[in-house]
Design an enzyme around this catalytic site. Structure first.
Site, short mmCIF file in Angstrom:
data_model
loop_
_atom_site.label_atom_id
_atom_site.label_comp_id
_atom_site.label_asym_id
_atom_site.label_seq_id
_atom_site.Cartn_x
_atom_site.Cartn_y
_atom_site.Cartn_z
N GLU A 113 32.13 41.52 46.88
CA GLU A 113 33.11 40.93 45.96
C GLU A 113 32.35 39.92 45.13
O GLU A 113 31.92 38.89 45.62
CB GLU A 113 34.26 40.27 46.74
CG GLU A 113 35.47 39.99 45.88
CD GLU A 113 35.51 38.58 45.34
OE1 GLU A 113 35.16 38.40 44.16
OE2 GLU A 113 35.87 37.67 46.09
N SER A 134 27.45 35.95 43.92
CA SER A 134 26.97 36.29 42.58
C SER A 134 26.35 37.67 42.53
O SER A 134 25.90 38.22 43.54
CB SER A 134 25.94 35.26 42.12
OG SER A 134 24.74 35.40 42.87
N CYS A 148 36.86 32.92 41.46
CA CYS A 148 36.32 34.16 40.91
C CYS A 148 37.36 34.92 40.10
O CYS A 148 37.02 35.62 39.14
CB CYS A 148 35.76 35.04 42.02
SG CYS A 148 36.99 35.50 43.28
N ASN A 188 33.33 28.19 47.47
CA ASN A 188 34.49 27.71 46.71
C ASN A 188 35.79 27.70 47.52
O ASN A 188 36.69 26.91 47.22
CB ASN A 188 34.66 28.52 45.43
CG ASN A 188 34.85 30.00 45.68
OD1 ASN A 188 34.22 30.59 46.55
ND2 ASN A 188 35.72 30.61 44.92
N GLU A 197 38.92 45.72 50.12
CA GLU A 197 39.34 45.22 51.42
C GLU A 197 40.80 44.80 51.34
O GLU A 197 41.37 44.64 50.26
CB GLU A 197 38.45 44.07 51.88
CG GLU A 197 37.00 44.51 52.14
CD GLU A 197 36.14 43.44 52.75
OE1 GLU A 197 36.56 42.84 53.76
OE2 GLU A 197 35.05 43.19 52.22
#
Length: 486
Positions: free
Chosen positions: A255, A234, A288, A157, A460
């Protein structure tokens, strides 16, 4: 078959980058543009053989890069940033064609951020440290030691920005890298390899292996020579990676998904609330961090909805290369089918589409807002990753917090209120790695980034990135016991 393709006048090598050389596979996969579905070219399809070769190259290059003085590593990373800025327009054109995100966003925000990723971590490296401290006369000295080869697996993305969010700190820390970009948007990772080589990054320090995760993922994540794995994507894929990494107890940074809330209280500036709400359609909803669940206090819900519909229906959907376009296509026919399946099931269960609720021609999905959704419904609980939002109402602060926290995710939350005390109270109770109050998507590399619950493991950004990509050591030295050789 050619090993190179041309996108908007930009030549992209379709082979892997391993040990400072281009390496072709015996098989390929076709990369398509989401803009019109056209085939962009044939990309080398990695196998466990190429994966092992990339890890071997990273292992061989590690001692030299780890021993490179910090100032020299920082200089090279700044040179990479210079290369990104020099080729910013080329990178923007290629990535828009490859993943369908807006060209204007790539030009003005995303690609400048790519360069900033390298500059920030290069500069942070030079200041990385901890003051020595005393324990009963003994001196404690903390150091950050490079961990070794890192496998970085990145999503489609925001391909280059999210790749360099990992690559830059890993390299700054003195590690070597094997980057595996998403197969739906692999092209700018190949260009990054060229830019890094031109900047003087030694051979083997950055390697890029393309292909399907199902075919090469385990070879990368279970390799005994890999010292760190960072993944964005995912939850199901993260579980597979974690199981693979467990064989060698390889540390992970994950993440993952989100189902973030946007809480709008009756005392909020409704114009601001609506502006922030419409921003959730950014990148065709493929973000996200998007606040896909609107939670609106009952007294203002009707007015909020009316204003939102007016603003959302004025958005322009179309070719992402057009400056006037607000929403581009979704990445892949498979993703489009997934989005449509979520909406069709929600409508069948009793939801109402205030706007949208259907596919458009090509790989486009109409911006959608659903009401009449139950808190335990699939559409409220599961990540759609498309331009689909839901709206629920609440009666008081307690219910707002309960609804906001009632998912398995905890990546982000957005809160709109005119009451500072309420903002402090509510934000402190939200389960989220990032909480935005009266704003959205304000990101600083100094801040910790990551999710709670099923939204991720670890943080992070800033020094937290170095904490992950390094082995921290504390050296304790006694005040006496030295032999005087004077």
């Amino acid at each position: 078959m050619s090993d190179k393709i041309v996108i908007g006048g930009v030549t992209v090598d379709t082979r892997h980058w391993i040990g400072g050389e281009r390496v072709a596979s015996g098989d390929t996969f076709t990369d398509h543009s989401p803009i019109d579905g056209s085939a962009l070219g044939e990309i080398s399809r990695g196998t466990p053989t190429e994966a092992a070769a990339a890890v071997a190259a990273a292992k061989a290059a590690f001692p030299g890069w780890a021993a490179t003085p910090r100032a020299e590593r920082a200089r090279i990373l700044h040179a990479v940033a210079d290369g990104v800025e020099k080729r910013l327009e080329e990178l923007a054109v290629v990535e828009t064609t490859d993943n369908g995100a807006l060209l204007r966003s790539h030009r003005r925000g995303v690609m400048p951020r790519v360069a900033h990723n390298f500059r920030f971590f290069a500069d942070r490296l030079l200041t990385l440290g901890h003051e020595d401290f005393d324990t009963r006369g003994h001196t404690n000295h903390v150091s950050w030691d490079p961990a070794g080869p890192c496998v970085l697996i990145t999503p489609w993305n925001a391909p280059l920005m999210l790749a360099t969010w990992k690559v830059a700190p890993a390299l700054a820390a003195g590690n070597t890298v094997v980057l595996k970009p998403a197969e739906w948007s692999p092209l700018t990772a190949s260009l990054l390899a060229d830019i890094a080589a031109e900047a003087g990054l030694p051979a083997g320090v950055l390697n890029v292996v393309q292909g399907y995760g199902s075919e090469i993922g385990d070879a990368l994540t279970s390799h005994p020579d890999v010292r760190r794995i960072s993944f964005t994507g995912s939850v199901p894929t993260a579980r597979r990676i974690a199981a693979s990494a467990a064989v060698n107890l390889t540390p992970l940074s994950l993440e993952l998904g989100g189902k973030s809330p946007l809480l709008v209280f009756a005392d909020a500036d409704l114009d601001l609330a609506v502006e922030l709400a419409v921003e959730q359609y950014d990148n065709a909803g493929q973000v996200c961090l998007a606040a896909t669940r609107f939670l609106v206090e009952e007294p203002v819900a009707e007015e909020f909805t009316r204003r939102f519909v007016d603003k959302a229906t004025a958005l322009t959907q179309g070719d992402p290369r057009d400056e006037a376009t607000d929403i581009g296509p979704n990445i892949h026919p498979r993703q489009l089918e997934k989005i449509d399946g979520f909406v069709r099931r929600a409508l069948a269960a009793g939801a109402r589409a205030v706007i949208g609720g259907h596919r458009l021609d090509g790989q486009f999905y109409a911006p959608t807002l659903l009401t009449g959704v139950a808190q335990d419904s699939e559409i409220v609980q599961e990540e759609v990753f498309g331009p689909v939002l839901t709206l629920q109402t609440f009666s008081d602060e307690e219910e707002a917090v309960r609804l906001a926290n009632d998912t398995r995710f905890g990546l982000a939350a957005t809160l709109v209120t005119g009451d500072r005390e309420r903002a402090d109270r509510v934000s402190a109770r939200l389960v989220a790695g990032t909480v935005w109050v009266n704003c959205f998507f304000v990101r600083d590399l100094q801040a910790p980034f990551g999710g709670s619950r099923h939204s991720g493991v670890g943080r992070e950004g800033g020094t937290w990135s170095f904490d992950f990509y390094c082995d921290l050591r504390n050296t304790v030295t006694a005040p006496k016991g030295w032999t005087d050789r004077g």
